[in-house]
Design a protein around this motif. Structure first.
Motif, PDB file in Angstrom:
ATOM      1  N   VAL A 138      -6.528 -22.250 -18.926  1.00 36.50           N
ATOM      2  CA  VAL A 138      -7.880 -22.368 -18.362  1.00 36.50           C
ATOM      3  C   VAL A 138      -8.671 -21.070 -18.549  1.00 36.50           C
ATOM      4  CG1 VAL A 138      -9.186 -22.713 -16.216  1.00 36.50           C
ATOM      5  CG2 VAL A 138      -7.337 -24.252 -16.811  1.00 36.50           C
ATOM      6  N   ARG A 139      -7.980 -19.939 -18.406  1.00 41.00           N
ATOM      7  CA  ARG A 139      -8.640 -18.651 -18.646  1.00 41.00           C
ATOM      8  C   ARG A 139      -7.774 -17.814 -19.574  1.00 41.00           C
ATOM      9  NH1 ARG A 139     -10.150 -20.379 -13.818  1.00 41.00           N
ATOM     10  NH2 ARG A 139      -8.058 -20.081 -13.020  1.00 41.00           N
ATOM     11  N   TYR A 184     -17.481 -25.453 -20.354  1.00 45.84           N
ATOM     12  CA  TYR A 184     -16.667 -24.226 -20.334  1.00 45.84           C
ATOM     13  C   TYR A 184     -15.177 -24.505 -20.372  1.00 45.84           C
ATOM     14  CZ  TYR A 184     -16.718 -25.899 -15.545  1.00 45.84           C
ATOM     15  OH  TYR A 184     -16.632 -26.707 -14.443  1.00 45.84           O
ATOM     16  N   VAL A 191      -9.522 -28.006 -20.410  1.00 46.85           N
ATOM     17  CA  VAL A 191      -8.583 -29.030 -19.923  1.00 46.85           C
ATOM     18  C   VAL A 191      -8.625 -30.341 -20.722  1.00 46.85           C
ATOM     19  CG1 VAL A 191      -8.030 -30.511 -17.929  1.00 46.85           C
ATOM     20  CG2 VAL A 191      -8.323 -28.061 -17.616  1.00 46.85           C
ATOM     21  N   GLN A 241      -7.293 -33.995 -11.932  1.00 41.41           N
ATOM     22  CA  GLN A 241      -8.429 -33.115 -12.258  1.00 41.41           C
ATOM     23  C   GLN A 241      -9.686 -33.611 -11.567  1.00 41.41           C
ATOM     24  OE1 GLN A 241      -8.187 -30.321 -13.472  1.00 41.41           O
ATOM     25  NE2 GLN A 241      -6.272 -30.325 -14.604  1.00 41.41           N
ATOM     26  N   THR A 254      -8.512 -32.732  -7.088  1.00 41.29           N
ATOM     27  CA  THR A 254      -9.811 -32.177  -6.829  1.00 41.29           C
ATOM     28  C   THR A 254     -10.818 -33.318  -6.842  1.00 41.29           C
ATOM     29  OG1 THR A 254      -9.306 -30.060  -7.859  1.00 41.29           O
ATOM     30  CG2 THR A 254     -11.587 -30.718  -7.866  1.00 41.29           C
ATOM     31  N   PRO A 276     -15.567 -28.439  -6.177  1.00 42.90           N
ATOM     32  CA  PRO A 276     -16.002 -27.297  -6.985  1.00 42.90           C
ATOM     33  C   PRO A 276     -17.479 -27.383  -7.342  1.00 42.90           C
ATOM     34  CG  PRO A 276     -13.944 -28.203  -7.797  1.00 42.90           C
ATOM     35  CD  PRO A 276     -14.487 -29.194  -6.815  1.00 42.90           C
ATOM     36  N   GLN A 289     -19.227 -24.676  -8.888  1.00 40.83           N
ATOM     37  CA  GLN A 289     -19.340 -23.857 -10.118  1.00 40.83           C
ATOM     38  C   GLN A 289     -20.570 -22.961 -10.140  1.00 40.83           C
ATOM     39  OE1 GLN A 289     -16.593 -23.980 -11.356  1.00 40.83           O
ATOM     40  NE2 GLN A 289     -15.765 -26.041 -11.406  1.00 40.83           N
ATOM     41  N   ARG A 318     -22.259 -30.536 -15.632  1.00 39.33           N
ATOM     42  CA  ARG A 318     -21.569 -30.917 -14.400  1.00 39.33           C
ATOM     43  C   ARG A 318     -22.045 -32.254 -13.833  1.00 39.33           C
ATOM     44  NH1 ARG A 318     -16.807 -29.600 -12.775  1.00 39.33           N
ATOM     45  NH2 ARG A 318     -17.351 -29.516 -10.581  1.00 39.33           N
ATOM     46  N   ASP A 335     -14.801 -24.124  -6.041  1.00 39.47           N
ATOM     47  CA  ASP A 335     -14.584 -23.174  -7.143  1.00 39.47           C
ATOM     48  C   ASP A 335     -15.968 -22.703  -7.589  1.00 39.47           C
ATOM     49  OD1 ASP A 335     -11.923 -23.992  -7.115  1.00 39.47           O
ATOM     50  OD2 ASP A 335     -12.052 -25.104  -8.999  1.00 39.47           O
ATOM     51  N   LEU A 346     -17.951 -20.267 -10.628  1.00 39.85           N
ATOM     52  CA  LEU A 346     -17.784 -19.610 -11.927  1.00 39.85           C
ATOM     53  C   LEU A 346     -19.015 -18.739 -12.172  1.00 39.85           C
ATOM     54  CD1 LEU A 346     -16.152 -19.598 -14.502  1.00 39.85           C
ATOM     55  CD2 LEU A 346     -17.033 -21.856 -15.039  1.00 39.85           C
ATOM     56  N   PHE A 384     -14.231 -17.193 -10.069  1.00 43.68           N
ATOM     57  CA  PHE A 384     -13.802 -16.771 -11.398  1.00 43.68           C
ATOM     58  C   PHE A 384     -14.961 -16.203 -12.194  1.00 43.68           C
ATOM     59  CE2 PHE A 384     -11.625 -20.774 -10.249  1.00 43.68           C
ATOM     60  CZ  PHE A 384     -10.332 -20.283 -10.092  1.00 43.68           C
ATOM     61  N   ARG A 385     -14.601 -15.272 -13.096  1.00 43.97           N
ATOM     62  CA  ARG A 385     -15.573 -14.829 -14.103  1.00 43.97           C
ATOM     63  C   ARG A 385     -15.357 -15.704 -15.339  1.00 43.97           C
ATOM     64  NH1 ARG A 385     -15.767  -9.117 -16.805  1.00 43.97           N
ATOM     65  NH2 ARG A 385     -14.123  -8.739 -15.328  1.00 43.97           N
ATOM     66  N   PHE A 386     -16.441 -16.131 -15.947  1.00 42.01           N
ATOM     67  CA  PHE A 386     -16.350 -17.014 -17.114  1.00 42.01           C
ATOM     68  C   PHE A 386     -15.472 -16.399 -18.200  1.00 42.01           C
ATOM     69  CE2 PHE A 386     -18.087 -18.054 -21.329  1.00 42.01           C
ATOM     70  CZ  PHE A 386     -17.743 -19.397 -21.351  1.00 42.01           C
ATOM     71  N   SER A 387     -14.601 -17.223 -18.751  1.00 41.25           N
ATOM     72  CA  SER A 387     -13.728 -16.789 -19.828  1.00 41.25           C
ATOM     73  C   SER A 387     -13.969 -17.713 -21.029  1.00 41.25           C
ATOM     74  CB  SER A 387     -12.283 -16.901 -19.304  1.00 41.25           C
ATOM     75  OG  SER A 387     -11.347 -16.873 -20.317  1.00 41.25           O
ATOM     76  N   ARG A 445     -13.423 -20.006 -23.959  1.00 44.99           N
ATOM     77  CA  ARG A 445     -12.287 -20.815 -24.392  1.00 44.99           C
ATOM     78  C   ARG A 445     -12.567 -21.398 -25.766  1.00 44.99           C
ATOM     79  NH1 ARG A 445      -7.975 -19.905 -22.928  1.00 44.99           N
ATOM     80  NH2 ARG A 445      -8.944 -18.017 -23.596  1.00 44.99           N
TER      81      ARG A 445
HETATM   82  N1  SAM Z   1     -11.068 -30.417 -12.369  1.00 46.76           N
HETATM   83  C1  SAM Z   1     -11.537 -29.439 -11.527  1.00 46.76           C
HETATM   84  C2  SAM Z   1     -13.061 -29.542 -11.386  1.00 46.76           C
HETATM   85  O1  SAM Z   1     -13.685 -30.430 -11.792  1.00 46.76           O
HETATM   86  O2  SAM Z   1     -13.631 -28.629 -10.884  1.00 46.76           O
HETATM   87  C3  SAM Z   1     -11.189 -28.060 -11.945  1.00 46.76           C
HETATM   88  C4  SAM Z   1     -10.053 -27.799 -12.826  1.00 46.76           C
HETATM   89  S1  SAM Z   1     -10.127 -26.232 -13.579  1.00 46.76           S
HETATM   90  C5  SAM Z   1      -8.550 -26.167 -14.211  1.00 46.76           C
HETATM   91  C6  SAM Z   1     -10.125 -25.133 -12.190  1.00 46.76           C
HETATM   92  C7  SAM Z   1     -11.258 -24.177 -12.173  1.00 46.76           C
HETATM   93  O3  SAM Z   1     -11.111 -23.243 -13.200  1.00 46.76           O
HETATM   94  C8  SAM Z   1     -12.627 -24.774 -12.417  1.00 46.76           C
HETATM   95  O4  SAM Z   1     -13.161 -25.374 -11.282  1.00 46.76           O
HETATM   96  C9  SAM Z   1     -13.436 -23.596 -12.885  1.00 46.76           C
HETATM   97  O5  SAM Z   1     -14.058 -22.932 -11.809  1.00 46.76           O
HETATM   98  C10 SAM Z   1     -12.370 -22.696 -13.491  1.00 46.76           C
HETATM   99  N2  SAM Z   1     -12.523 -22.628 -14.946  1.00 46.76           N
HETATM  100  C11 SAM Z   1     -12.461 -23.638 -15.836  1.00 46.76           C
HETATM  101  N3  SAM Z   1     -12.734 -23.182 -17.074  1.00 46.76           N
HETATM  102  C12 SAM Z   1     -12.995 -21.856 -16.953  1.00 46.76           C
HETATM  103  C13 SAM Z   1     -13.352 -20.843 -17.874  1.00 46.76           C
HETATM  104  N4  SAM Z   1     -13.556 -21.088 -19.173  1.00 46.76           N
HETATM  105  N5  SAM Z   1     -13.521 -19.588 -17.393  1.00 46.76           N
HETATM  106  C14 SAM Z   1     -13.331 -19.308 -16.093  1.00 46.76           C
HETATM  107  N6  SAM Z   1     -12.997 -20.224 -15.185  1.00 46.76           N
HETATM  108  C15 SAM Z   1     -12.836 -21.498 -15.600  1.00 46.76           C
END
Ligand code: SAM
Ligand code: SF4
Length: 448
Positions: free
Chosen positions: A49-50, A171, A174, A209, A241, A268, A270, A282, A308, A310, A339-342, A344
């Motif tokens: 994920v990150r 972003y 998954v 998810q 979630t 979440p 975001q 979203r 969550d 971001l 989280f800080r955006f990463s 992918r």
């Molecule tokens: N399915 C869940 C949803 O809809 O929110 C979240 C699953 S994701 C694995 C868990 C969290 O990781 C997300 O809600 C998001 O905040 C964070 N995340 C996902 N992709 C990211 C990225 N590229 N960089 C940073 N955080 C990320």
């Protein structure tokens, strides 16, 4: 009997999947060891994920390689999201022996046997509709790793109700690594929950998810929730979630109607900025999100709301970030994962510009954490001098006392004599940092 060691990175769904792997290997005659030195097979359940999670796993692979060089015949396996994403590169660049994606765990015994017979570099990353329905996940010996939910208590369990994701938030990796969204049959989820309850589990979390996308014929998630909760009236039932876009009053009414469904929702958000939410794909606006929060609190006044967030998504301005801070202040979540955006590779956001600098992203994350931590502490202070029913999960790892969980998923340190599985009613007498502490005056008087 050959021994395996497994380390889990990532979310609760990875904890569950490690349980699937444990069962598959146990059925094939393997025993688990909590000591990597003692293992014949070293496995790693990974998260993509990150980027940070991937870097840590790759670092740990170095240790696995060192262990392999100490004992002939040792096998290294990389499982999960990174296996799916990197595939052959984990063999060529990182010298793993087997690489197994999320849908191929049933092949593990056969793959391990092939490596032990002399073949190396086996990669199994077919994406199928696998749901591991016939597998009852096994508990780990002493789960270890970077997984925040790594030490699942003996009185609680996760049950995956669906796998994969079709949402394609721009972003998120998954959908690419976990495949298409698919639900397990309701009967099989219920049967798994019942087996857990029969073995003493008192707190079950249904996982996906986006559990609100659950479907079994005409039955949707509220039907599944009602079926599990009604079959196990003495077990606390929660879920994770919920995608805010899919939350509606039918879910909230089901939660309200069933006394053992916990009033806690992970929604979440975001971002609090409409332009960023749109670029994230979203499917809701800030106003729609806030309206759903208001509805949750109207139907379930005691609900615990977590989220969550971001920050540093490409093109996020200071004004967008302020909108996020403002939303966090307005909602006053009980807790947030921040989280800080990463970036992918392969996701749509990889192409988005302008990028937010490391310095700005870091500063925004620090500010957000500061604000949310204050709110979490304030909300927990609201628990002071109130009584709660707590399920005792086990000894507290940090201080003398026990970890107790409220129905709203808050962890309370309990001082006094009790044991895992006890349901105790006690008063929160102080807050340590932000953790509520409750005193149990006398065991006999306090057990519910
Ligand atoms: N399915 C869940 C949803 O809809 O929110 C979240 C699953 S994701 C694995 C868990 C969290 O990781 C997300 O809600 C998001 O905040 C964070 N995340 C996902 N992709 C990211 C990225 N590229 N960089 C940073 N955080 C990320
Ligand atoms: Fe990722 Fe969005 Fe699916 Fe959650 S809903 S797993 S954030 S794509």
């Amino acid at each position: 009997m050959p021994k395996f060691y497994i380390q889990t990175y990532g979310c609760q769904m990875n904890v569950y999947e490690s349980g699937v792997v444990r069962r598959v290997l146990a059925d094939a005659g393997f025993a688990e060891t909590a000591d990597e030195q003692d293992a014949d097979v070293l496995l790693m359940m990974t998260c993509s994920v990150r980027s940070h999670a991937e870097q840590r796993a790759l670092g740990r692979l170095g240790t696995f390689r060192a262990l392999r060089s100490e004992r002939a015949g040792r096998v290294i396996g990389v499982l999960g999201c990174m296996a799916q994403r990197f595939a052959d590169a984990l063999v060529t660049d990182h010298r793993a022996d087997i690489v197994v994606g999320p849908d191929e765990y049933l092949r593990l015994p056969e793959l391990i046997a092939s490596v032990r017979a002399g073949t190396t570099g086996l990669v199994a990353t077919r994406q199928t509709s696998e749901c591991y329905d016939a597998i009852m996940p096994a508990r780990g010996l002493s789960p270890k790793g970077d997984c925040p939910q790594g030490s699942v208590s003996p009185v609680s369990a996760f049950v995956t109700v669906m796998r994969g994701c079709d949402n394609y938030c721009t972003y998120c990796i998954v959908p690419y690594v976990k495949g298409r969204e698919r639900s397990r049959p309701l009967a099989s989820v219920k049967a798994e929950a019942e087996r857990h309850a029969a073995s003493g589990v008192q707190d079950i979390t249904l996982l996906g998810q986006n559990v609100l996308a659950y479907r079994d014929g005409s039955r949707r998630f509220p039907d599944l929730l009602a079926a599990v909760a009604s079959a196990l009236p003495r077990v606390r039932v929660r879920f994770l979630t919920s995608h805010p876009r899919d939350l509606d009053s039918s879910l909230l009414e089901t939660m309200q109607r069933l006394p053992n469904v916990c009033p806690s929702l992970h929604l979440p958000v975001q971002s609090g900025s409409n332009s960023i939410l749109e670029r994230m794909n979203r499917g809701y606006t800030r106003e729609e999100y806030l309206a759903k929060i208001a509805l949750c609190r109207k139907v379930l006044p005691e609900v615990c709301l977590t989220t969550d967030v971001l920050v540093g998504f490409p093109s996020e301005t200071e004004a967008d970030f302020k909108a996020t801070l403002d939303l966090v202040e307005q909602v006053r979540f009980d807790f947030a994962y921040m989280f800080r955006f990463s970036f992918r590779p392969g996701t749509r956001a990889e192409e988005f510009a302008p990028k937010v600098s490391e310095a700005d992203g870091g500063r925004r994350l620090a500010r957000l954490i500061e604000v949310q931590n204050r709110i979490t502490a304030e909300r927990n202070r609201g628990m002071l001098n109130r009584e709660f029913e707590l399920l005792i999960e086990g000894p507290s790892p940090r201080d003398s006392g026990w970890l107790g969980r409220t129905v709203t998923n808050k962890v309370v340190i309990v001082k006094g004599r009790c044991a895992p599985g006890d349901l105790v009613r006690c008063r929160v007498t102080r807050i340590n940092g932000w953790t509520p502490v409750a005193e149990l005056p006398a065991r006999a008087a306090a057990v519910c």
